[in-house]
Design a protein around this motif. Structure first.
Motif, short mmCIF file in Angstrom:
data_model
loop_
_atom_site.label_atom_id
_atom_site.label_comp_id
_atom_site.label_asym_id
_atom_site.label_seq_id
_atom_site.Cartn_x
_atom_site.Cartn_y
_atom_site.Cartn_z
N ARG A 184 -16.04 78.76 42.81
CA ARG A 184 -14.67 78.26 42.77
C ARG A 184 -14.48 77.30 41.59
N ALA A 185 -15.47 76.46 41.34
CA ALA A 185 -15.36 75.51 40.23
C ALA A 185 -15.35 76.23 38.89
N LEU A 186 -16.24 77.22 38.72
CA LEU A 186 -16.35 77.92 37.45
C LEU A 186 -15.19 78.87 37.21
N MET A 187 -14.63 79.41 38.29
CA MET A 187 -13.57 80.41 38.14
C MET A 187 -12.18 79.82 38.36
N GLY A 188 -12.10 78.49 38.32
CA GLY A 188 -10.81 77.84 38.47
C GLY A 188 -10.10 77.70 37.14
N VAL A 189 -9.97 76.47 36.68
CA VAL A 189 -9.25 76.20 35.43
C VAL A 189 -9.88 76.91 34.22
N PRO A 190 -11.21 76.90 34.06
CA PRO A 190 -11.77 77.58 32.87
C PRO A 190 -11.38 79.05 32.76
N LEU A 191 -11.47 79.78 33.87
CA LEU A 191 -11.13 81.20 33.84
C LEU A 191 -9.63 81.40 33.61
N TYR A 192 -8.80 80.56 34.24
CA TYR A 192 -7.35 80.66 34.05
C TYR A 192 -6.98 80.38 32.60
N ALA A 193 -7.60 79.37 32.00
CA ALA A 193 -7.32 79.03 30.61
C ALA A 193 -7.68 80.19 29.69
N ALA A 194 -8.82 80.83 29.94
CA ALA A 194 -9.22 81.97 29.13
C ALA A 194 -8.23 83.12 29.28
N GLY A 195 -7.80 83.38 30.50
CA GLY A 195 -6.83 84.44 30.74
C GLY A 195 -5.50 84.16 30.04
N LEU A 196 -5.08 82.91 30.09
CA LEU A 196 -3.82 82.52 29.45
C LEU A 196 -3.90 82.70 27.95
N TRP A 197 -5.03 82.35 27.38
CA TRP A 197 -5.22 82.48 25.94
C TRP A 197 -5.19 83.94 25.50
N PHE A 198 -5.90 84.80 26.22
CA PHE A 198 -5.89 86.22 25.90
C PHE A 198 -4.51 86.83 26.10
N ALA A 199 -3.81 86.37 27.15
CA ALA A 199 -2.46 86.88 27.40
C ALA A 199 -1.52 86.52 26.25
N TRP A 200 -1.69 85.32 25.71
CA TRP A 200 -0.85 84.90 24.57
C TRP A 200 -1.15 85.76 23.34
N LEU A 201 -2.43 86.01 23.09
CA LEU A 201 -2.82 86.79 21.91
C LEU A 201 -2.33 88.23 22.00
#
Length: 239
Positions: free
Chosen positions: A204-221
Motif C-alpha cells: 500500500r505504501a509503495l503503490m500509493g502516491v509514487p505509483l499515482y504520480a508515475a501514472g499521472l506523468w505518463f498520462a500527461w505525456l
C-alpha cells in the motif's frame, strides 16, 4: 473635488479566473515553467508525500513489531495529528493533512470495529474500485476524465472531443490512471484475502502516491498535442 472625481472614476471589473484556471486549481494539478505537469507539486510536494505514506507505514511497522492493533492504530493517528500541528505552526494550508487525518481515522475505525488489522486497508480498496469504475465509464461514454482535467489545463476546453486524435490520446491517458487503480487491487486484494498484513501494508505504501504520480506523468505525456513544443509524436515521425 479630487475626492469626488476619484469616486466617480469607473472601476475596472474584477478579473475572474477562467474555467481552465478554476478546474486546474480545484484539481490541484500544478504546472512548471515550461507548461508541463509538475508531478511533485501535484501530489503535495515532499511534505505531502510524507503525510500520505508515513502514517500507513508506521501503522504496519508498529503492528509487525508488537502484534498489537491498538498500538498500531494509536501510532498512525498520532502521526496524523503531528502533521496537522506542524502545518498549523508553519501557518500553511491544512487541507492535505486534514484530509489525510480523516482518512486515517476512517481506516482506524474500520479496523477497530472488526478487530482485524488487515481491515485498515478496506477503505482504500473501496476508493480505488470507485475511481476505477468512474474512469472506465468515462472512457466508454467518450468523455474520458483525464481529458476533462488536462483539456482545461491546456486551454482546450472540451474542443478536443471533436478531434479523433485528441479523444484517442485522452482515452489512452485515462487508461493509464485506470491501470494505477487496477494494479493496486490486483496486487493487494490477494494479500488481503490471504491475511498477509505486513506485505499488504508495504504494498500500500509503495503503490500509493509514487505509483499515482508515475501514472499521472505518463498520462500527461501520452495526451500532449502531437506538435507540443515543436516535438512530433512517434506516429508523426513514422509518417
Amino acid at each position: 473635488m479630487n475626492n469626488n472625481s476619484t469616486a466617480n472614476e469607473p472601476h475596472e471589473p474584477e478579473k475572474k479566473p477562467s474555467l481552465a484556471e478554476a478546474i486546474s486549481a480545484n484539481a490541484k494539478v500544478a504546472q512548471n515553467a515550461d507548461g508541463g505537469i509538475d508531478v511533485l507539486s501535484t501530489v503535495g510536494g515532499v511534505r505531502g508525500i510524507l503525510e500520505t505514506v508515513v502514517p500507513g507505514f508506521v501503522f504496519i511497522l508498529v503492528y509487525a513489531l508488537s502484534s498489537q492493533l491498538s498500538w498500531a492504530l494509536l501510532a498512525s493517528i498520532a502521526l496524523g495529528v503531528v502533521f496537522m500541528v506542524l502545518r498549523l505552526l508553519n501557518k500553511s494550508t491544512l487541507m492535505q493533512s486534514a484530509t489525510g487525518l480523516i482518512g486515517i481515522l476512517i481506516c482506524a475505525l474500520v479496523a477497530r470495529t472488526s478487530g482485524n488489522a488487515k481491515d485498515y486497508y478496506v477503505p482504500g480498496f473501496l476508493i480505488s474500485g470507485g475511481y476505477l469504475l468512474a474512469l472506465m465509464a468515462s472512457i466508454f461514454v467518450k468523455w474520458p476524465l483525464i481529458g476533462l482535467l488536462f483539456g482545461f489545463i491546456r486551454n482546450e476546453g472540451v474542443a478536443w472531443r471533436e478531434q479523433p486524435d485528441r479523444l484517442r490520446r485522452y482515452s489512452i491517458a485515462t487508461w493509464f490512471i485506470c491501470a494505477v487503480f487496477g494494479l493496486r487491487l490486483l496486487v493487494q486484494l490477494p494479500m488481503y484475502f490471504t491475511d498477509q498484513v505486513v506485505s499488504l501494508g508495504i504494498a500500500r505504501a509503495l503503490m500509493g502516491v509514487p505509483l499515482y504520480a508515475a501514472g499521472l506523468w505518463f498520462a500527461w505525456l501520452v495526451s500532449r498535442p502531437a506538435n507540443a513544443g515543436g516535438v512530433k509524436a512517434p506516429e508523426d515521425l513514422a509518417g
